[in-house]
Motif scaffolding. Sequence first.
Motif, PDB file in Angstrom:
ATOM      1  N   LYS A  57       0.803  -1.217   0.000  1.00  0.00           N
ATOM      2  CA  LYS A  57       0.000   0.000   0.000  1.00  0.00           C
ATOM      3  C   LYS A  57       0.839   1.272   0.000  1.00  0.00           C
ATOM      4  O   LYS A  57       0.301   2.359   0.054  1.00  0.00           O
ATOM      5  CB  LYS A  57      -0.942   0.005   1.211  1.00  0.00           C
ATOM      6  N   TRP A  58       2.153   1.138  -0.029  1.00  0.00           N
ATOM      7  CA  TRP A  58       2.982   2.332  -0.005  1.00  0.00           C
ATOM      8  C   TRP A  58       2.893   3.105  -1.311  1.00  0.00           C
ATOM      9  O   TRP A  58       2.883   2.528  -2.394  1.00  0.00           O
ATOM     10  CB  TRP A  58       4.438   1.954   0.226  1.00  0.00           C
ATOM     11  N   ASP A  59       2.856   4.409  -1.178  1.00  0.00           N
ATOM     12  CA  ASP A  59       3.029   5.299  -2.316  1.00  0.00           C
ATOM     13  C   ASP A  59       4.485   5.747  -2.262  1.00  0.00           C
ATOM     14  O   ASP A  59       4.854   6.619  -1.475  1.00  0.00           O
ATOM     15  CB  ASP A  59       2.085   6.502  -2.209  1.00  0.00           C
ATOM     16  N   TYR A  60       5.325   5.131  -3.082  1.00  0.00           N
ATOM     17  CA  TYR A  60       6.765   5.377  -2.991  1.00  0.00           C
ATOM     18  C   TYR A  60       7.127   6.819  -3.327  1.00  0.00           C
ATOM     19  O   TYR A  60       8.164   7.315  -2.886  1.00  0.00           O
ATOM     20  CB  TYR A  60       7.529   4.392  -3.873  1.00  0.00           C
ATOM     21  N   GLU A  61       6.302   7.481  -4.097  1.00  0.00           N
ATOM     22  CA  GLU A  61       6.573   8.881  -4.398  1.00  0.00           C
ATOM     23  C   GLU A  61       6.421   9.756  -3.161  1.00  0.00           C
ATOM     24  O   GLU A  61       6.925  10.882  -3.127  1.00  0.00           O
ATOM     25  CB  GLU A  61       5.642   9.370  -5.511  1.00  0.00           C
ATOM     26  N   LYS A  62       5.750   9.257  -2.130  1.00  0.00           N
ATOM     27  CA  LYS A  62       5.630   9.974  -0.864  1.00  0.00           C
ATOM     28  C   LYS A  62       6.532   9.378   0.216  1.00  0.00           C
ATOM     29  O   LYS A  62       7.077  10.101   1.048  1.00  0.00           O
ATOM     30  CB  LYS A  62       4.167   9.956  -0.382  1.00  0.00           C
ATOM     31  N   VAL A  63       6.676   8.040   0.214  1.00  0.00           N
ATOM     32  CA  VAL A  63       7.493   7.378   1.228  1.00  0.00           C
ATOM     33  C   VAL A  63       8.970   7.730   1.063  1.00  0.00           C
ATOM     34  O   VAL A  63       9.672   7.988   2.056  1.00  0.00           O
ATOM     35  CB  VAL A  63       7.293   5.846   1.177  1.00  0.00           C
ATOM     36  N   TRP A  64       9.454   7.763  -0.170  1.00  0.00           N
ATOM     37  CA  TRP A  64      10.864   8.037  -0.383  1.00  0.00           C
ATOM     38  C   TRP A  64      11.256   9.438   0.085  1.00  0.00           C
ATOM     39  O   TRP A  64      12.271   9.583   0.805  1.00  0.00           O
ATOM     40  CB  TRP A  64      11.242   7.809  -1.848  1.00  0.00           C
ATOM     41  N   PRO A  65      10.527  10.498  -0.229  1.00  0.00           N
ATOM     42  CA  PRO A  65      10.871  11.810   0.325  1.00  0.00           C
ATOM     43  C   PRO A  65      10.838  11.824   1.855  1.00  0.00           C
ATOM     44  O   PRO A  65      11.626  12.529   2.495  1.00  0.00           O
ATOM     45  CB  PRO A  65       9.800  12.740  -0.258  1.00  0.00           C
ATOM     46  N   PHE A  66       9.928  11.038   2.455  1.00  0.00           N
ATOM     47  CA  PHE A  66       9.869  10.967   3.911  1.00  0.00           C
ATOM     48  C   PHE A  66      11.150  10.347   4.473  1.00  0.00           C
ATOM     49  O   PHE A  66      11.696  10.821   5.483  1.00  0.00           O
ATOM     50  CB  PHE A  66       8.658  10.161   4.361  1.00  0.00           C
TER      51      PHE A  66
END
Length: 230
Positions: free
Chosen positions: A212-221
Amino acid sequence: MSEAELLGLSLLVATIVGLIVWSMLKHFKTDKNRNRFLANAGFTACEEEKKALAEKISLLENNSEYTYSVRAPMKLGPGDVTVYFYTKDRRRRDDLYVVCEFLFTVNRKTTLPFQAYLKPSSVKEGMATKLLRSAATAGWDTQSDDLVKLELPVELQKSNILGLMGPGDSHFYDLFDSDAISLLGQAGDLGITTIRCRGDLCSIEESLAAHKWDYEKVWPFIRQLVQQGL
């Protein structure tokens, strides 16, 4: 078996096979899109570091019940910091638990180890959340040998933090300040359910069953964690 029963059984088998194939194709597409994103972010394969990564994971999780190995490792580096991504296999005899995981180093305000279990704000308080809070730190054998359940401060007992494991002689605010608490809340809202740290080594994991991860948001985090500290 009658012709009608045979037809019904055939339809059931076809449906099950179809669902399995659909699930496999969905996971394949998800993995392909994720790996493409990571490659575009600068991650490259590092198969030669499998053994070293397994040793780091074993040190981080400190669980004598399990052994660890990694598949398809990738890393971002060299530079000021190195971040790894891989599929982690955690084994105990016939038990196998598989997750995707990021591993990285963070400037922390303390070297005390912890495991934090999180939820998104969209999961509201209620009976189900109470059960999750109880189960998260119930002494599962997947938790570190040297950590115990720590009580959450009253003001955080209905926060995104479901539970916390830490050293037995420590308290919540020995581990986190207000900035770190805010980061844990953000992590929960991104679908990150587990954060582990020991010393400056940290990991976050994603269940393969969830995806369920949105990598476009998880990676900046993750980049924020690395830059800001925890």
